[in-house]
Every structure is written in structure tokens, then in C-alpha cells.
Design an enzyme around this catalytic site. Sequence first.
Site, PDB file in Angstrom:
ATOM      1  N   THR A  72      21.340  18.594  55.076  1.00 17.37           N
ATOM      2  CA  THR A  72      19.918  18.966  54.892  1.00 17.37           C
ATOM      3  C   THR A  72      19.694  20.642  54.385  1.00 17.37           C
ATOM      4  O   THR A  72      18.944  20.846  53.307  1.00 17.37           O
ATOM      5  CB  THR A  72      19.161  18.817  56.358  1.00 17.37           C
ATOM      6  OG1 THR A  72      19.074  17.556  56.533  1.00 17.37           O
ATOM      7  CG2 THR A  72      17.788  19.514  56.083  1.00 17.37           C
ATOM      8  N   ASN A 151      21.106   6.219  50.978  1.00 15.44           N
ATOM      9  CA  ASN A 151      21.635   6.127  52.373  1.00 15.44           C
ATOM     10  C   ASN A 151      21.048   4.868  52.946  1.00 15.44           C
ATOM     11  O   ASN A 151      21.682   4.400  53.970  1.00 15.44           O
ATOM     12  CB  ASN A 151      20.996   7.301  53.136  1.00 15.44           C
ATOM     13  CG  ASN A 151      19.470   7.553  52.950  1.00 15.44           C
ATOM     14  OD1 ASN A 151      19.187   7.904  51.969  1.00 15.44           O
ATOM     15  ND2 ASN A 151      18.667   7.737  53.831  1.00 15.44           N
ATOM     16  N   GLN A 179      26.011  10.513  51.028  1.00 17.92           N
ATOM     17  CA  GLN A 179      26.470   9.251  51.434  1.00 17.92           C
ATOM     18  C   GLN A 179      27.709   9.033  50.390  1.00 17.92           C
ATOM     19  O   GLN A 179      28.498   7.984  50.836  1.00 17.92           O
ATOM     20  CB  GLN A 179      25.564   8.281  51.166  1.00 17.92           C
ATOM     21  CG  GLN A 179      24.309   8.443  52.161  1.00 17.92           C
ATOM     22  CD  GLN A 179      24.528   7.970  53.580  1.00 17.92           C
ATOM     23  OE1 GLN A 179      25.555   7.107  53.958  1.00 17.92           O
ATOM     24  NE2 GLN A 179      23.840   8.454  54.592  1.00 17.92           N
ATOM     25  N   CYS A 325       7.938   1.160  62.300  1.00 14.78           N
ATOM     26  CA  CYS A 325       7.964   1.395  63.780  1.00 14.78           C
ATOM     27  C   CYS A 325       9.174   2.160  64.421  1.00 14.78           C
ATOM     28  O   CYS A 325       9.543   2.908  65.245  1.00 14.78           O
ATOM     29  CB  CYS A 325       7.901   0.168  64.530  1.00 14.78           C
ATOM     30  SG  CYS A 325       6.537  -0.558  64.800  1.00 14.78           S
TER      31      CYS A 325
END
Lengths: 393, 145
Positions: A72, A151, A179, A325
Site C-alpha cells: 500500500t 489479486n 501478487q 458482504c
Amino acid sequence: MQKIYFDNAATTSMKKEVIDAMMPYFTESFGNPSSIYEIARENKKALDESRDKIAKLLGADSKEIYFTSGGTESDNWAIKGIADVYKDKGNHIITSSIEHHAVLHTCEYLEKNGFEVTYLPVDEYGQVNPKDVEKAIKDNTILITIMYANNEIGTIQPIEEIGKIAKEKGVIFHTDAVQAVGHIPVDVKKANVDLLSLSGHKFHGPKGVGALYIRKGIKIKPLLHGGAQERGRRGGTENVPGIVGLAKALELAVENMEENNKKMIELRDYIIKGVTEKIEHVKLNGHPTNRLPNNINFTFDFIEGESLLLLLDMKGIYASSGSACTSGSLDPSHVLLSIGLPHERAHGSLRITIGDENTKAEADYFLEVLPSIVQRLRDMSPLYEEYKKQKNR
Amino acid sequence: MMYSKKVMDHFMNPRNVGEIENASGVGEVGNAKCGDIMKIYLDIEDNIIKDVKFKTFGCGAAVATSSMATEMVKGKTIQEAMKITNKAVMEALDGLPPVKVHCSVLAEEALQAALWDYAQKNGIEIEGLKPPKSGDHHHIPENDE
């Protein structure tokens, strides 16, 4: 009950050799590499050696490797740091619609600050067309940032080709290779990239450490201002144990890559074949062959991903999903929507990412329990009920 | 994210899953786009909910709230069923994570949609019952807890 870890794209377990390599730098050799006494010098030496090692493994020069806190930070630094330097030259950035949020949200942040961003579409397999990249380049384009491999669906991008185009057009090219590094061969020169992000915990290294490759001659503003560490480009006392672990993990990953990949591709394709044979209304997401050796991503019609994960968890199988979700938002994965899946099908996705420790016996257990779990959820689903009624009509 | 033991119990062992043929009232809410659909079937006789079944496409909380809501109305009068709110369902499940509160709202709406269907079919009026909202909305409660 056995526990099967199938979420290696989220993070990996650390190898014992990596921990062993790190340990001395927590205790005996804990000095700050910027100090001048002996224990600090040992530390500085370990730092330099790690940098050399990583540079060599990526086909880079040691002076081109900068340590960060992970993927990140590397992505944020690359994009914001380039945008800041070249903002007078232009304000246009090209990226793809399936990037990791570390890239997408950084681009969105820049958009709010006067930059213009083109989000290139992908095909049904999640591939960016290099021709689209070429067409999107304008006089004011200052940066292209396209991930090496995805990813979620594991699709590998035509990075070399895109890099060639960027080079010809004189546009800086960054790739988020979080990745890819440690999983498939990555050479910064061959890939024609100017900047490349990597993260240690994706290849059995420690969490909280990564690197940014910055090609010699590329100007970049620091993201973290502070001391003179990292050639004055990234302040902050170096995470020496982490960096030593990062280098050791990459060394092991590259050393064993061919052997591990052969084994993992076999296991990956065995699972894909097993699932598609045993279960109806299932689709493999991502490219059939041009995909990461560890990645499997399915969509099961009529069911929702989180329910599937909970039931797998009850059987000791740990995986992930692109359903809303599980993302904490109302929309399912932007990657699955970008490859053209309708919302309801994107909600029913399951990502299995294997590691070199996974066995055929584990795959067999997974293939044994999955069909009944999927059927159980389908029997509960009003969408399946509707489908059956329509079929019988 | 953590579910309570009760939520996990109702997810793993959902009560009242299924359909009722020739149901007195059927209510379906939510949509596939949002990732959850609940369909509730009621069998009503002499103002009493004799039987109730559900089918749900959705996450663990969606299944658990459907299961709990159906348990709570079984054997109750229509007036008693009308009093079952999303909060009551949530409390009965020992709470839900904040991002899952909308699932309990959906359960309340599914129940009321089924009652509305029953009222429409029988030409009766149930006090306090409003027509179901259209399917294409994001059923987010106003104040997440």
C-alpha cells in the site's frame, strides 16, 4: 478437524528460514543502522546485503530498491510521488478498472486534487489491451499504473508490451506487482517498468515490509519526509529485521519457484477440474491459462459468497469471496463487475489461493465437502427455486 | 467481523426453511443486485400464523435474521406479528455487526410484505401495515447501531 489454508493471496505463513534469518536483528544486533558503533554497523551491513539480494533477484541495481512498509505504501508513494514531480508537465494518469484499492483509491484522491484519470476497461478474462493503453496516452499523460497480476482473479497482464508502449511514448510506467513478485518470474528490465511495488507477506515473508523499485533517473517526491534514510527519499528508521526477512523470503521464493509452480499449477488445475465436474452452474473467473499459479476464482450461481465462506470455515477451510458482504460495502468486487459479471453472480464468488504447503489430500477434502455446501445454500435460495420452476415449465 | 453464537446457530441450523404451497401470503424483498433476497411464506388461519417458511439468498446474517423472524411469528396473531420489528429480531439474535443491521430490516420488511399479500388477497385491512416498498432500494436503516 483439519485446517486448510486456501487464502494465500490475502497473506502467507512465514517460512522458518525467514524467521531464523530475522531473529538476530531483534536482539543481539538491534542497533539503528544510522548510528556508527559496531552493532549498528552490523545492522547497516544486513540492510545493504538485503538490498543487494532483492535488486539482483529483480534484475535491478541496489540503488534502485527502496524499502517501505508494504504494498500500500509503495503504491501510494509511486503514484503520488510521480504526480507531484510531474504535475507541471501534465495531469493525466492511466490505470485499469481492476487495480487494487491501494492504486484505485490513490488515483481517486488525485482526481479530487486536479488530476485526470483514465480507468481502462478489461476483457472478460480481466486483461488490459495494450492498444487501449496506447490510445489513452495524451500529451498531458504523466503516468501509467497497471498491476502485474490481479489479486482476485489471478489474471496476468501483458506488462512487457505495455511497458514498451510507455517507453516509446516517454510516459513513466508503474506496476503493482504485489501478487506477482515471488510467484512468477519478474525482471524489471524485461518488463520495461520504471517503478514496481512489492510486499513481503505475499511470499512467506513478514508483514509490514515491502519495497518500491524506482528506476535510476526517475524523479520522485518523498511520501514520508524525515531523516536521510533510503537515499533521502523515505524517512524513518529502517525495519531491519523485516527487511532481512523480506530478502530471505524472496530469495527462497525465487529459488523454489519453478518446482513450486509446477506443483501448484497441477493442484490448481486439479481443483478447477474437480469443481467444474462436480458442481453445476459454476464459472471460472479470470483467464483459463494466463493466470497466477496459486489462483482459483469461481462464481456459483444462486448463492452468496459470505454464506459459502462461513460454511467452509465450519469445515476448517479458509478462503475468501468478492461478495459485498465480505467487503463491508453494498457492491460486490469491482474486479468481478469489470469482467462483466452481473451483480448477483459477483456476489456468489469464491477465491481459493493455494500455497506450496497445500496438498492433493487437502484438495480432495475440499472437493468432497464443497458440493453439499453449495447444494445446501441453493436449496435455501429463492433464486434457485425460481430457476427450477422456470426449467420445469 | 464477528457473529454472535445465536446468529451462527440460526445460520448453521436455520429454522423454517422451505416453501408453503398455496400460502395465505407470500412476501419477497431485497434484490439480487444487493446480494440479498428474502422470501417469506405464511399460512394463516383464524387470524393466527399457523405455519411460516422462508427462502433466503444472502449472507450469514440474512439467513439468521430470516430464521429468527420466522420463529418469532410462528403461532402468533397477525397483530402480534405486526409488533415484531427489526430491532426485536436483532435483540433476539444477541445483536448484529453494524454493517449487517440492514439484514434485520429486510426480515421485518419480508414479513410485512407477506402480511400485505395476505391482506390484499382477502380484502382485509391490517392496522399499521403499509404496502411493501419497491424492490430496487438499498434498505439501509437510518441509524445504524
